[in-house]
Design a protein around this motif. Structure first.
Motif, PDB file in Angstrom:
ATOM      1  N   HIS A 194      30.308  -5.670  -9.823  1.00  9.18           N
ATOM      2  CA  HIS A 194      29.181  -6.556  -9.551  1.00  9.18           C
ATOM      3  C   HIS A 194      28.257  -6.579 -10.765  1.00  9.18           C
ATOM      4  N   ALA A 195      27.820  -7.771 -11.166  1.00 10.25           N
ATOM      5  CA  ALA A 195      27.039  -7.922 -12.394  1.00 10.25           C
ATOM      6  C   ALA A 195      25.706  -7.195 -12.332  1.00 10.25           C
ATOM      7  N   THR A 196      25.121  -7.076 -11.158  1.00 13.12           N
ATOM      8  CA  THR A 196      23.836  -6.390 -11.005  1.00 13.12           C
ATOM      9  C   THR A 196      23.960  -5.299  -9.961  1.00 13.12           C
ATOM     10  N   PRO A 197      24.203  -4.054 -10.371  1.00  7.89           N
ATOM     11  CA  PRO A 197      24.283  -2.969  -9.389  1.00  7.89           C
ATOM     12  C   PRO A 197      22.977  -2.823  -8.617  1.00  7.89           C
ATOM     13  N   LEU A 198      23.059  -2.273  -7.427  1.00 12.62           N
ATOM     14  CA  LEU A 198      21.869  -2.043  -6.615  1.00 12.62           C
ATOM     15  C   LEU A 198      20.863  -1.202  -7.389  1.00 12.62           C
ATOM     16  N   ILE A 199      19.628  -1.668  -7.437  1.00  9.29           N
ATOM     17  CA  ILE A 199      18.574  -0.965  -8.147  1.00  9.29           C
ATOM     18  C   ILE A 199      18.230   0.332  -7.407  1.00  9.29           C
ATOM     19  N   ASN A 200      17.853   1.371  -8.170  1.00 11.61           N
ATOM     20  CA  ASN A 200      17.445   2.664  -7.611  1.00 11.61           C
ATOM     21  C   ASN A 200      18.498   3.223  -6.662  1.00 11.61           C
ATOM     22  N   ALA A 201      19.705   3.398  -7.188  1.00  9.36           N
ATOM     23  CA  ALA A 201      20.792   3.932  -6.359  1.00  9.36           C
ATOM     24  C   ALA A 201      20.444   5.303  -5.799  1.00  9.36           C
ATOM     25  N   VAL A 234       5.931  -6.441  -0.145  1.00  7.36           N
ATOM     26  CA  VAL A 234       5.666  -5.447  -1.186  1.00  7.36           C
ATOM     27  C   VAL A 234       4.365  -4.741  -0.822  1.00  7.36           C
ATOM     28  N   GLU A 235       4.401  -3.397  -0.799  1.00  7.29           N
ATOM     29  CA  GLU A 235       3.217  -2.613  -0.444  1.00  7.29           C
ATOM     30  C   GLU A 235       2.990  -1.507  -1.467  1.00  7.29           C
ATOM     31  N   ILE A 236       1.714  -1.313  -1.809  1.00  7.95           N
ATOM     32  CA  ILE A 236       1.293  -0.148  -2.596  1.00  7.95           C
ATOM     33  C   ILE A 236       0.187   0.512  -1.779  1.00  7.95           C
ATOM     34  N   PRO A 237       0.542   1.393  -0.850  1.00 15.48           N
ATOM     35  CA  PRO A 237      -0.436   1.913   0.113  1.00 15.48           C
ATOM     36  C   PRO A 237      -1.670   2.540  -0.528  1.00 15.48           C
ATOM     37  N   GLU A 238      -1.480   3.274  -1.633  1.00 14.09           N
ATOM     38  CA  GLU A 238      -2.618   3.956  -2.261  1.00 14.09           C
ATOM     39  C   GLU A 238      -3.671   2.973  -2.756  1.00 14.09           C
ATOM     40  N   PRO A 288       0.620   7.870 -21.959  1.00 14.76           N
ATOM     41  CA  PRO A 288       1.080   9.245 -22.198  1.00 14.76           C
ATOM     42  C   PRO A 288       0.055  10.290 -21.795  1.00 14.76           C
ATOM     43  N   GLU A 289      -1.225   9.974 -21.959  1.00 12.48           N
ATOM     44  CA  GLU A 289      -2.270  10.931 -21.592  1.00 12.48           C
ATOM     45  C   GLU A 289      -2.414  11.051 -20.072  1.00 12.48           C
ATOM     46  N   GLN A 290      -2.206   9.950 -19.362  1.00  6.80           N
ATOM     47  CA  GLN A 290      -2.330   9.932 -17.905  1.00  6.80           C
ATOM     48  C   GLN A 290      -1.188   9.091 -17.328  1.00  6.80           C
ATOM     49  N   PRO A 291      -0.021   9.701 -17.158  1.00 10.90           N
ATOM     50  CA  PRO A 291       1.151   8.945 -16.681  1.00 10.90           C
ATOM     51  C   PRO A 291       1.103   8.696 -15.172  1.00 10.90           C
ATOM     52  N   ARG A 292       0.239   7.777 -14.777  1.00 11.08           N
ATOM     53  CA  ARG A 292      -0.026   7.527 -13.365  1.00 11.08           C
ATOM     54  C   ARG A 292       1.071   6.660 -12.759  1.00 11.08           C
ATOM     55  N   LEU A 293       1.694   7.136 -11.701  1.00  8.70           N
ATOM     56  CA  LEU A 293       2.722   6.396 -10.990  1.00  8.70           C
ATOM     57  C   LEU A 293       2.258   6.129  -9.559  1.00  8.70           C
ATOM     58  N   TYR A 294       2.602   4.952  -9.035  1.00 14.21           N
ATOM     59  CA  TYR A 294       2.255   4.582  -7.663  1.00 14.21           C
ATOM     60  C   TYR A 294       3.525   4.368  -6.851  1.00 14.21           C
ATOM     61  N   ALA A 295       3.505   4.820  -5.614  1.00 15.89           N
ATOM     62  CA  ALA A 295       4.616   4.574  -4.699  1.00 15.89           C
ATOM     63  C   ALA A 295       4.571   3.117  -4.261  1.00 15.89           C
ATOM     64  N   VAL A 296       5.603   2.370  -4.608  1.00 17.57           N
ATOM     65  CA  VAL A 296       5.721   0.960  -4.240  1.00 17.57           C
ATOM     66  C   VAL A 296       6.840   0.841  -3.215  1.00 17.57           C
ATOM     67  N   THR A 297       6.534   0.270  -2.062  1.00 16.95           N
ATOM     68  CA  THR A 297       7.526   0.109  -1.000  1.00 16.95           C
ATOM     69  C   THR A 297       7.907  -1.356  -0.876  1.00 16.95           C
ATOM     70  N   LEU A 298       9.202  -1.610  -0.913  1.00 20.40           N
ATOM     71  CA  LEU A 298       9.752  -2.954  -0.735  1.00 20.40           C
ATOM     72  C   LEU A 298      10.502  -2.960   0.588  1.00 20.40           C
ATOM     73  N   ARG A 340      14.660  -0.953   3.401  1.00 21.49           N
ATOM     74  CA  ARG A 340      13.379  -0.459   2.915  1.00 21.49           C
ATOM     75  C   ARG A 340      13.649   0.448   1.715  1.00 21.49           C
ATOM     76  N   LEU A 341      12.928   0.219   0.640  1.00 19.44           N
ATOM     77  CA  LEU A 341      13.145   0.946  -0.602  1.00 19.44           C
ATOM     78  C   LEU A 341      11.806   1.334  -1.200  1.00 19.44           C
ATOM     79  N   THR A 342      11.673   2.598  -1.611  1.00 21.48           N
ATOM     80  CA  THR A 342      10.433   3.071  -2.229  1.00 21.48           C
ATOM     81  C   THR A 342      10.713   3.530  -3.651  1.00 21.48           C
ATOM     82  N   GLU A 343       9.904   3.059  -4.580  1.00 19.06           N
ATOM     83  CA  GLU A 343      10.016   3.398  -5.999  1.00 19.06           C
ATOM     84  C   GLU A 343       8.673   3.887  -6.506  1.00 19.06           C
TER      85      GLU A 343
END
Length: 610
Positions: free
Chosen positions: A21-28, A244-248, A277-287, A293-296
């Motif tokens: 498949h040309a585009t594998p499932l994201i975030n396996a 698309v949700e970003i609960p925080e 680099p000084e503050q590598p802030r990541l947010y939980a994104v739910t699709l 349902r997928l969370t990244e």
């Protein structure tokens, strides 16, 4: 009806031996999955005896394949002749390369057959299943229960096959033919300066999804658009609403998918802290869409250039970098785990780096995800290396496909700021057309990151002290990046003091490579090659030389760690290792490590000033 049509199409694809498949499932890794890692039985097959007969006719192209190892057969009677047996053959770890797991396979380049048995019970009657490979070097032919699923070409990018309706409740036989033979028309081609590790070098998983699943998504800040996020979610199945949700951040938006299953999104990123680099802030994104349902974890930041400056989130930055191979030097094999990534990137941070060049091919997905968490900017590239067949349309298609698979896999990673098209490619009209096509393709896939390539310098015949960087490719890249080895391949370190540079581009300059070999623990005069003193002196003089380039905005010296290379033959010094690492194969820092560390501390303080 929809499910029946999909099953029929999958069957036709298997009969035709189509590609993955040309585009594998994201975030396996974030999906419902059965891990197929562990010990796999293997057959080393240098003549491809299980793939072709003695007339070189492929068994899997025959209506009655008989001899193909992918059938995983046992003799029906004592009189039947079958000359292979996976059950009594040796085994290897997956993920892993075969070279470092068996001394007899250190230099082996050809076919190894892998086989794994597994049972499976689906979660529901309408669930879908996909066999996902993180990477296999270099060609992989994949068979399930004796039937071909397809093949994939390219040693470093993910691929998968849908197997819905093809699985048994017990005793599934998954067989993979992996061949790492170097070929002139391949990408990379036959000549490289790194080890050709063969095998299933990354995770293998059986993924399970609802009938309609989230295949891909992109969410990113747009340069010049403030805190505006734009992106899409791509469904595989029926068209239905997507959320698309970003609960925080108390963000929740919904959109309808069009007839192609694509839902477009645009929203304001209010109250968010930008990733750096000084503050590598990541947010939980739910699709979510229907039952899927997928969370990244996603970081949001911008990267752009203005004149000779690189701007991260609108502020100038100096890229304090180092180059890196995907290799664990302490065991001398492919780096395969998140722990490997943390070790290598941790050493880079100890050096004072905020940036790493992932050379010379797509690294494991773990690397970018760990870099997201640790706050390290990345340059990612494809193995368009040295002497590619520029006029061959199939070679171009191969390079473009590998680039597509890399960008699609990692374009939600905040850490990646540069896509690189190539390394040290000799200038010619065909080469420039080839690379400009890759640039245009990459911009279409991802217009929000910088594009570059590791170019080269040259000197006029009558003036070896002058270095000129002039390449038509630089007209379409965002950065002017080039490799230079004054003091090692050109002259001696003292020649750095007399060097003159001509770089007529109002763009940021990145030195993508410089360095010298040194055997860790080998000491002597600073003019004696392969000593730690020589390497440290070259770093001091090179850094002083490069500071004279007004557009200089970063560098990735070659390289963090010593790494295996079949080109390096000097006994008692190289012994099959490229010794340009700042860290030896035993993990010990060389003298030059402290030289670069001190320089980066000064650059960090300089750019921290208001």
């Amino acid at each position: 009806m929809h499910r029946l049509l999909r099953t029929v199409l999958l069957g036709l694809a298997s009969l035709a031996g189509l590609v993955a498949h040309a585009t594998p499932l994201i975030n396996a890794a974030g999906r419902q999955a059965l891990a197929l890692n562990g010990r796999w039985h293997v057959i080393v097959d240098p003549y491809d005896n299980g793939y072709v007969n003695y007339r070189l006719q492929r068994f899997d192209a025959s209506a009655k394949p008989n001899g193909g190892y992918f059938l995983d057969r046992k003799p029906a009677t004592p009189a039947e002749l079958i000359e292979y047996d996976f059950d009594t053959s040796a085994s290897l770890n997956v993920p892993g390369d075969w070279n470092s797991q068996d001394d007899k396979l250190l230099y082996y380049e050809s076919t190894v057959w892998y086989r794994r048995l597994f049972d499976f019970t689906p979660r529901s009657a309408d669930a879908r299943q996909f066999i996902h490979f993180g990477g296999a070097n270099y060609e992989a032919d994949v068979y399930l229960n004796g039937a071909k699923l397809g093949r994939h070409v390219g040693g470093f990018t993910p691929f998968e096959f849908e197997v819905t309706g093809k699985l048994r409740s017990a005793g599934n036989s998954l067989v993979v033919r992996v061949n790492n033979a170097r070929r002139p028309e391949a990408v990379p081609t036959v000549n490289t300066d790194w080890w050709n590790y063969g095998g299933l070098t990354r995770d293998v998983m059986l993924l399970e999804t609802p009938a309609t699943c989230i295949r891909d998504f992109v969410l990113r800040l747009q340069p010049g658009a403030g805190r505006r996020v734009r992106g899409f979610v791509q469904l595989d199945g029926s068209a239905q609403p997507v959320k698309v949700e970003i609960p925080e951040l108390k963000i929740s938006v919904e959109a309808a998918a069009d007839a192609r299953g694509r839902a477009n999104f645009e929203f304001e990123l209010k109250g968010a802290q930008l990733w750096s680099p000084e503050q590598p802030r990541l947010y939980a994104v739910t699709l979510s869409s229907g039952a899927d349902r997928l969370t990244e974890k996603v970081g949001f930041r911008t990267i752009e250039t203005r004149g000779s400056d690189i701007l991260l989130n609108g502020k100038p930055i100096f890229l304090r970098g180092i180059s890196l191979h995907e290799e664990n030097p302490l065991r001398g094999g492919r780096a395969t785990t998140p722990a490997d990534a943390r070790q290598l990137l941790g050493w880079a941070q100890e050096l004072g780096c905020n940036y790493v060049r992932l050379a010379h091919y797509p690294h494991n997905e773990h690397m970018a995800r760990v870099a997201d968490e640790m706050g390290i900017l990345l340059w990612a590239e494809v193995p368009v290396y040295w002497t590619i067949h520029w006029d061959n349309p199939e070679t171009y298609a191969n390079a473009e496909n590998q680039l597509t698979e890399l960008v699609t896999r990692d374009r939600n990673r905040a850490s990646i700021i540069i896509w690189s098209m190539a390394n040290e490619t000799p200038i010619s009209p065909a080469r420039t057309v080839f690379l400009k096509k890759l640039v245009a393709h990459t911009r279409a896939l991802d217009p929000t990151r910088l594009i570059s390539a590791a170019m080269e310098r040259h000197s006029p015949p009558d003036d070896p002290r002058t270095s000129i960087v002039e390449d038509e490719l630089a007209e379409v890249t965002d950065l002017v990046s080039f490799n230079q080895y004054i003091g090692w391949y050109v002259g001696m370190p003292d020649d750095c003091a007399q060097a003159k540079w001509i770089i007529n581009y109002n763009k940021p300059v990145i030195i993508s490579e410089f360095g010298a070999d040194a055997l860790q623990g080998f000491h002597g005069d600073r003019r004696a090659r392969f000593t730690e003193e020589f390497q440290a002196d070259l770093y001091r003089q090179t850094l002083a030389m490069l500071e004279k380039i007004p557009q200089l905005r970063g560098m990735t010296p070659w390289i963090l760690c010593d790494f295996r290379s079949p080109r390096r033959h000097l006994p008692n010094i190289q012994d099959g290792w490229n010794r340009k690492g700042l860290i030896g194969e035993n993990g010990t820092r060389k003298l030059a490590f402290a030289v670069l560390q001190e320089y980066y501390a000064r650059k960090a303080a300089e750019y921290a000033r208001p």
